[in-house]
Each structure stands twice: as structure tokens, then as C-alpha cells.
Motif scaffolding. Structure first.
Motif, PDB file in Angstrom:
ATOM      1  N   LYS A   8      -0.650  50.101 -32.261  1.00 31.77           N
ATOM      2  CA  LYS A   8      -1.727  51.026 -30.612  1.00 31.77           C
ATOM      3  C   LYS A   8      -2.818  51.399 -31.108  1.00 31.77           C
ATOM      4  CE  LYS A   8       0.107  53.448 -27.928  1.00 31.77           C
ATOM      5  NZ  LYS A   8       1.160  54.867 -26.679  1.00 31.77           N
ATOM      6  N   ASN A   9      -2.587  52.230 -31.855  1.00 31.95           N
ATOM      7  CA  ASN A   9      -3.046  53.007 -32.371  1.00 31.95           C
ATOM      8  C   ASN A   9      -4.925  53.317 -32.638  1.00 31.95           C
ATOM      9  OD1 ASN A   9      -2.369  55.574 -30.478  1.00 31.95           O
ATOM     10  ND2 ASN A   9      -1.048  56.108 -32.337  1.00 31.95           N
ATOM     11  N   PHE A  14      -9.193  48.514 -25.631  1.00 31.57           N
ATOM     12  CA  PHE A  14      -8.679  48.151 -23.941  1.00 31.57           C
ATOM     13  C   PHE A  14      -8.655  49.491 -23.343  1.00 31.57           C
ATOM     14  CE2 PHE A  14      -6.589  45.016 -27.157  1.00 31.57           C
ATOM     15  CZ  PHE A  14      -6.162  44.319 -26.289  1.00 31.57           C
ATOM     16  N   GLU A  18      -4.217  49.077 -19.497  1.00 30.23           N
ATOM     17  CA  GLU A  18      -3.943  47.966 -20.663  1.00 30.23           C
ATOM     18  C   GLU A  18      -3.023  48.225 -21.571  1.00 30.23           C
ATOM     19  OE1 GLU A  18      -7.985  44.928 -20.259  1.00 30.23           O
ATOM     20  OE2 GLU A  18      -8.153  46.858 -21.478  1.00 30.23           O
ATOM     21  N   LEU A  19      -3.824  49.593 -22.231  1.00 31.90           N
ATOM     22  CA  LEU A  19      -2.378  50.038 -22.788  1.00 31.90           C
ATOM     23  C   LEU A  19      -1.164  50.437 -22.616  1.00 31.90           C
ATOM     24  CD1 LEU A  19      -4.656  52.100 -25.492  1.00 31.90           C
ATOM     25  CD2 LEU A  19      -3.670  49.718 -25.516  1.00 31.90           C
ATOM     26  N   ASP A  23       2.080  49.060 -23.265  1.00 31.88           N
ATOM     27  CA  ASP A  23       3.323  50.507 -23.666  1.00 31.88           C
ATOM     28  C   ASP A  23       4.634  49.197 -23.032  1.00 31.88           C
ATOM     29  OD1 ASP A  23       1.988  51.545 -25.204  1.00 31.88           O
ATOM     30  OD2 ASP A  23       2.154  52.940 -24.152  1.00 31.88           O
ATOM     31  N   CYS A  62       3.134  40.345 -25.364  1.00 30.74           N
ATOM     32  CA  CYS A  62       1.758  41.651 -25.251  1.00 30.74           C
ATOM     33  C   CYS A  62       1.304  40.929 -26.887  1.00 30.74           C
ATOM     34  CB  CYS A  62       2.684  42.611 -26.446  1.00 30.74           C
ATOM     35  SG  CYS A  62       3.802  43.504 -25.614  1.00 30.74           S
TER      36      CYS A  62
END
Length: 67
Positions: A8-9, A14, A18-19, A23, A62
Motif C-alpha cells: 500500500k505504501n 490513489f 480510496e486507500l 484497506d 482490491c
């Protein structure tokens, strides 16, 4: 293996919103798998039909959002 938080990092295109959705979806998917519930069973439990495109192609929500 890369974890979701590590991956994710690296995602910079996004928005924070959105993140946050990703999640939540990631958590729900992991929890569904941890409990041994199939996508079909989960869809039945929440009163939704499992989208044919997801069930037949193996794509997760996802993965679709990350495209």
C-alpha cells in the motif's frame, strides 16, 4: 512475501479515501478467508449476489480497484 501494508505504501496514485476503501476491502477479504467463508457464502450472508465477473475470473475487489 509483501504484506498489504508494505504494498500500500508504494501506491501513490490513489487518494487517502480510496486507500481507506481498499484497506476495508482487504480486511474483509482476509477475515472472510480466515473464517473459511467462500465468496458465495459471504455474498449470501450480506444479501448480495456474487458478481459473475469476480467469481469466474478469480479477481478480487482490491485487484480491480488497483487497476
Amino acid at each position: 512475501m509483501t504484506t498489504w501494508n508494505e504494498y500500500k505504501n508504494t501506491m501513490t496514485s490513489f487518494t487517502p479515501e480510496e486507500l481507506s476503501v481498499m484497506d476495508t476491502l482487504t480486511y474483509l477479504q482476509a477475515e472472510r478467508i480466515r473464517r473459511g467463508i467462500s465468496q458465495r457464502e459471504f455474498a449470501d450472508k450480506i444479501g448480495m449476489k456474487q458478481p459473475h465477473s469476480l467469481s469466474s475470473s478469480g479477481w478480487t475487489l482490491c485487484q480491480l480497484l488497483a487497476r
